[in-house]
Design a protein around this motif. Structure first.
Motif, mmCIF file in Angstrom:
data_model
loop_
_atom_site.group_PDB
_atom_site.id
_atom_site.type_symbol
_atom_site.label_atom_id
_atom_site.label_comp_id
_atom_site.label_asym_id
_atom_site.label_seq_id
_atom_site.Cartn_x
_atom_site.Cartn_y
_atom_site.Cartn_z
ATOM 1 N N PRO A 177 0.827 -1.210 0.000
ATOM 2 C CA PRO A 177 0.000 0.000 0.000
ATOM 3 C C PRO A 177 0.861 1.259 0.000
ATOM 4 N N ARG A 178 0.281 2.338 -0.526
ATOM 5 C CA ARG A 178 0.972 3.627 -0.503
ATOM 6 C C ARG A 178 -0.042 4.707 -0.167
ATOM 7 N N LEU A 179 0.432 5.764 0.439
ATOM 8 C CA LEU A 179 -0.424 6.863 0.853
ATOM 9 C C LEU A 179 -0.586 7.843 -0.306
ATOM 10 N N VAL A 180 -1.827 8.108 -0.707
ATOM 11 C CA VAL A 180 -2.124 9.052 -1.774
ATOM 12 C C VAL A 180 -2.918 10.199 -1.162
ATOM 13 N N LEU A 181 -2.316 11.378 -1.173
ATOM 14 C CA LEU A 181 -2.960 12.528 -0.560
ATOM 15 C C LEU A 181 -3.947 13.219 -1.500
ATOM 16 N N MET A 182 -3.758 13.066 -2.803
ATOM 17 C CA MET A 182 -4.677 13.643 -3.794
ATOM 18 C C MET A 182 -5.263 12.498 -4.612
ATOM 19 N N PRO A 183 -6.453 12.020 -4.273
ATOM 20 C CA PRO A 183 -7.021 10.908 -5.031
ATOM 21 C C PRO A 183 -7.298 11.305 -6.472
ATOM 22 N N PHE A 184 -7.107 10.379 -7.379
ATOM 23 C CA PHE A 184 -7.355 10.529 -8.817
ATOM 24 C C PHE A 184 -6.447 11.565 -9.477
ATOM 25 N N ALA A 185 -5.348 11.954 -8.859
ATOM 26 C CA ALA A 185 -4.466 12.966 -9.440
ATOM 27 C C ALA A 185 -3.772 12.452 -10.698
ATOM 28 N N ASP A 186 -3.390 11.183 -10.719
ATOM 29 C CA ASP A 186 -2.687 10.651 -11.885
ATOM 30 C C ASP A 186 -3.570 9.749 -12.740
ATOM 31 N N MET A 187 -4.874 9.840 -12.578
ATOM 32 C CA MET A 187 -5.780 8.954 -13.308
ATOM 33 C C MET A 187 -5.940 9.372 -14.765
ATOM 34 N N ILE A 188 -6.145 10.643 -15.015
ATOM 35 C CA ILE A 188 -6.390 11.129 -16.368
ATOM 36 C C ILE A 188 -5.278 12.090 -16.744
ATOM 37 N N GLN A 189 -4.571 11.752 -17.834
ATOM 38 C CA GLN A 189 -3.446 12.578 -18.247
ATOM 39 C C GLN A 189 -3.653 13.185 -19.627
ATOM 40 N N GLY A 190 -4.815 13.020 -20.219
ATOM 41 C CA GLY A 190 -5.057 13.591 -21.532
ATOM 42 C C GLY A 190 -6.328 13.035 -22.147
ATOM 43 N N PRO A 191 -6.660 13.490 -23.354
ATOM 44 C CA PRO A 191 -7.905 13.042 -23.990
ATOM 45 C C PRO A 191 -7.880 11.561 -24.369
ATOM 46 N N VAL A 192 -6.713 11.019 -24.689
ATOM 47 C CA VAL A 192 -6.633 9.593 -25.041
ATOM 48 C C VAL A 192 -6.956 8.748 -23.819
ATOM 49 N N ASP A 193 -6.410 9.103 -22.672
ATOM 50 C CA ASP A 193 -6.706 8.363 -21.440
ATOM 51 C C ASP A 193 -8.182 8.440 -21.098
ATOM 52 N N THR A 194 -8.780 9.609 -21.291
ATOM 53 C CA THR A 194 -10.200 9.767 -21.021
ATOM 54 C C THR A 194 -11.037 8.871 -21.920
ATOM 55 N N ALA A 195 -10.714 8.859 -23.214
ATOM 56 C CA ALA A 195 -11.458 8.031 -24.167
ATOM 57 C C ALA A 195 -11.290 6.544 -23.849
ATOM 58 N N LEU A 196 -10.075 6.133 -23.500
ATOM 59 C CA LEU A 196 -9.833 4.724 -23.181
ATOM 60 C C LEU A 196 -10.564 4.318 -21.907
ATOM 61 N N ASN A 197 -10.644 5.217 -20.923
ATOM 62 C CA ASN A 197 -11.406 4.912 -19.712
ATOM 63 C C ASN A 197 -12.877 4.716 -20.026
ATOM 64 N N VAL A 198 -13.424 5.538 -20.897
ATOM 65 C CA VAL A 198 -14.820 5.390 -21.283
ATOM 66 C C VAL A 198 -15.046 4.076 -22.015
ATOM 67 N N VAL A 199 -14.150 3.724 -22.943
ATOM 68 C CA VAL A 199 -14.289 2.475 -23.701
ATOM 69 C C VAL A 199 -14.180 1.267 -22.782
ATOM 70 N N LEU A 200 -13.216 1.276 -21.876
ATOM 71 C CA LEU A 200 -13.041 0.147 -20.971
ATOM 72 C C LEU A 200 -14.205 0.026 -19.999
ATOM 73 N N PHE A 201 -14.807 1.171 -19.613
ATOM 74 C CA PHE A 201 -15.968 1.114 -18.726
ATOM 75 C C PHE A 201 -17.151 0.503 -19.449
#
Length: 90
Positions: free
Chosen positions: A66-90
């Motif tokens: 485990p690791r401590l994350v002080l800002m949740p979802f900070a590294d989740m979305i890094q651009g429009p491609v990541d956003t589109a891939l998250n939608v497709v995978l969902f």
């Protein structure tokens, strides 16, 4: 970039496709034929599953660290491609 992500999934699918074709051939011989649309849908779904497996990094189990994350979802979305891939995978 997307081609680099989908190519390994395609290779995994090519390895598995003959086994899937054998299953459909055995079902046809046993009197349970499937329509062409059903067969194509199953092959497309298997390609999707291999892509999902490759994109999410499901693999060998790793030890729990485990690791401590002080800002949740900070590294989740890094651009429009990541956003589109998250939608497709969902």
């Amino acid at each position: 970039m997307v081609v680099n992500m989908l190519f390994p999934a395609f290779l995994g699918f090519l390895i598995f496709a003959p086994f899937l074709a054998l299953v459909f051939n055995c079902l046809k011989g046993a009197g349970h034929p499937a329509s062409r649309l059903h067969t194509a849908g199953v092959f497309l779904f298997m390609y999707y599953l291999f892509g999902l497996w490759w994109m999410t990094g499901i693999g060998p189990l790793q030890p729990f660290a485990p690791r401590l994350v002080l800002m949740p979802f900070a590294d989740m979305i890094q651009g429009p491609v990541d956003t589109a891939l998250n939608v497709v995978l969902f």
